[in-house]
Scaffold this active site. Sequence first.
Site, mmCIF file in Angstrom:
data_model
loop_
_atom_site.group_PDB
_atom_site.id
_atom_site.type_symbol
_atom_site.label_atom_id
_atom_site.label_comp_id
_atom_site.label_asym_id
_atom_site.label_seq_id
_atom_site.Cartn_x
_atom_site.Cartn_y
_atom_site.Cartn_z
ATOM 1 N N ASP A 1 -8.694 3.925 2.065
ATOM 2 C CA ASP A 1 -7.496 4.737 1.847
ATOM 3 C C ASP A 1 -7.665 5.956 0.942
ATOM 4 O O ASP A 1 -8.269 5.843 -0.132
ATOM 5 C CB ASP A 1 -6.411 3.903 1.149
ATOM 6 C CG ASP A 1 -6.224 2.541 1.755
ATOM 7 O OD1 ASP A 1 -6.852 2.243 2.772
ATOM 8 O OD2 ASP A 1 -5.435 1.757 1.188
ATOM 9 N N GLU B 1 1.704 -1.851 3.990
ATOM 10 C CA GLU B 1 0.815 -1.335 2.952
ATOM 11 C C GLU B 1 1.094 0.158 2.729
ATOM 12 O O GLU B 1 1.724 0.816 3.565
ATOM 13 C CB GLU B 1 -0.656 -1.494 3.388
ATOM 14 C CG GLU B 1 -1.059 -2.935 3.695
ATOM 15 C CD GLU B 1 -2.536 -3.099 4.048
ATOM 16 O OE1 GLU B 1 -3.162 -3.991 3.477
ATOM 17 O OE2 GLU B 1 -3.049 -2.342 4.900
HETATM 18 C C1 FRU Z 1 -4.918 -0.520 2.991
HETATM 19 C C2 FRU Z 1 -5.344 -1.477 1.915
HETATM 20 C C3 FRU Z 1 -4.370 -1.437 0.753
HETATM 21 C C4 FRU Z 1 -5.209 -1.886 -0.406
HETATM 22 C C5 FRU Z 1 -6.550 -1.285 -0.076
HETATM 23 C C6 FRU Z 1 -7.718 -2.109 -0.522
HETATM 24 O O1 FRU Z 1 -5.945 -0.077 3.802
HETATM 25 O O2 FRU Z 1 -5.465 -2.781 2.432
HETATM 26 O O3 FRU Z 1 -3.210 -2.208 0.959
HETATM 27 O O4 FRU Z 1 -4.704 -1.443 -1.626
HETATM 28 O O5 FRU Z 1 -6.593 -1.124 1.323
HETATM 29 O O6 FRU Z 1 -8.909 -1.407 -0.374
#
Ligand code: FRU
Length: 507
Positions: free
Chosen positions: A46, A225
């Site tokens: 992300d 998310e």
């Molecule tokens: C989304 C996610 C988020 C989390 C991160 C962990 O892609 O699953 O919810 O904070 O990636 O790397």
Amino acid sequence: MKIRYILPLLFLSFAIISVQSLAQSVQQEKYRPQFHFSPKAHWMNDPNGMVYYNGIYHLFFQYYPNGTTWGPMHWGHATTADFLNWEEKPIALYPDSLGMIFSGSVVVDQHNTAGFGENAFVAIFTHHNQKLEDAKTGLHQYQSIAYSNDEGKNWTKYQGNPVLPNPGISDFRDPKVMWYEAGKKWIMTLATKDRITFYSSGNLKNWKRESDFGANLGAHGGVWECPDLFPLVHNGKTVWVLLVSINPGGPNGGSATQYFTGNFDGNKFTADSKAEKWVDYGTDNYAGVTWSNTGKRKIFIGWMNNWQYANLVPTKNWRGATTLARDLDLSEVNGDLFLRSAPVKEILPFFKPVYKKEVITVNKEITLSSYVKDLNGKMKLNLSFDRGESVKIILSNKETQKLIIGYDSRTNSYYIDRTHAGKSDFEKGFAKKHTALRIADSKNIKLSLVIDVASVELFADEGLTVMTDVFFPESFMNTLKISSGRKSELKNFSILGIHTNTENSLK
Ligand code: FRU
């Protein structure tokens, strides 16, 4: 010149040459995007904490510096002024005794509400505690803060972390914080299982729960998310947009980002439509959110990947990249509001026309390869046509791998077909055709395509329908055909190339 001067000079020029050649060799790796951000090495997911300050766009990102698959998360850091040239910086946040550093946001604390200094950068992120997860406590995610007084170079974690402990919700993460001027308070938008919870604070340290959203709305095929809440002005009125990534449950499989339009009153978000809407209908735009501190302008960037196969894609020394940064606005179609995304205006001047024609008559099929053969797999295509036509844009390479992007008038849908576009054996669901129903209802169809070696971004109808897909061709896509199956006209046609400092060696 004395020897004591010559030696350091020799050393310096050697060092400069080797830094340059390292940068070049990184850029020449197979499948490496040339004008999208990707880390020099190792894993990214992300985009995090994007913030604009002093003419610089900061991008932090989920980063694992010790491998090319997901691992204990850090925040990587990169900056750009033009969205084409990115500079990777040292790691910003490291895991600590409270856990790994999951996704979150950065705000500029203009009025020093937190007491870390005027204009301090404050990062609000999720701490993910592996021990608590392994012990199945369900309490392993909580929100913490860190601050920087030198524009994101050095960070100090707050002594009082976490600032928002876990209330007993196992998925409790990805805080996106913004200043809510009307109520003179900070609002945190947080993903809580398959809901969004809003919190408020006057100082970024004490948080109060305001409300929940999403029980009976939106897609619920997976966990929610990386949300984002922001206002956009449409026809003089403020409309609030809530982005929510979901994994899995996307329109073409795996992870994707849905959104809602509506009203936010400082406590509660109310959606104005029940329609299911997606920021991007392709498979490779996830966890995207917007930059903070950009005023009324909202700039979005996503992770150009999908959890369905993110750990398996066949890049070697790195894994993961971002989408193009995109300007967001709203447009009304049949009484409903939809997001439009367009490549940020800063990047457009870098694309130079290599071929332009007001009208092209296609007799079933036309070959335009001579204009793209030297573009090294990087190009932008613009064209429009009548919605009664079904038009296919076929890019291929010397191995006859094919990427097909098109519009089907019978189903009124756009598609990207990467079934035969290159390597796909790393995951059984990868080789597919992805479709998206057209949202616009105008007679004229307008398409813009951006291709960067191993990714395609389709912006249809000025960005009302967007599709982003990655693909893994053996060599550059350097032939172009457009087919319509009958005699038809393409209008406002152009092919543009983009020059970057280093060229990819995939030939
Ligand atoms: C989304 C996610 C988020 C989390 C991160 C962990 O892609 O699953 O919810 O904070 O990636 O790397």
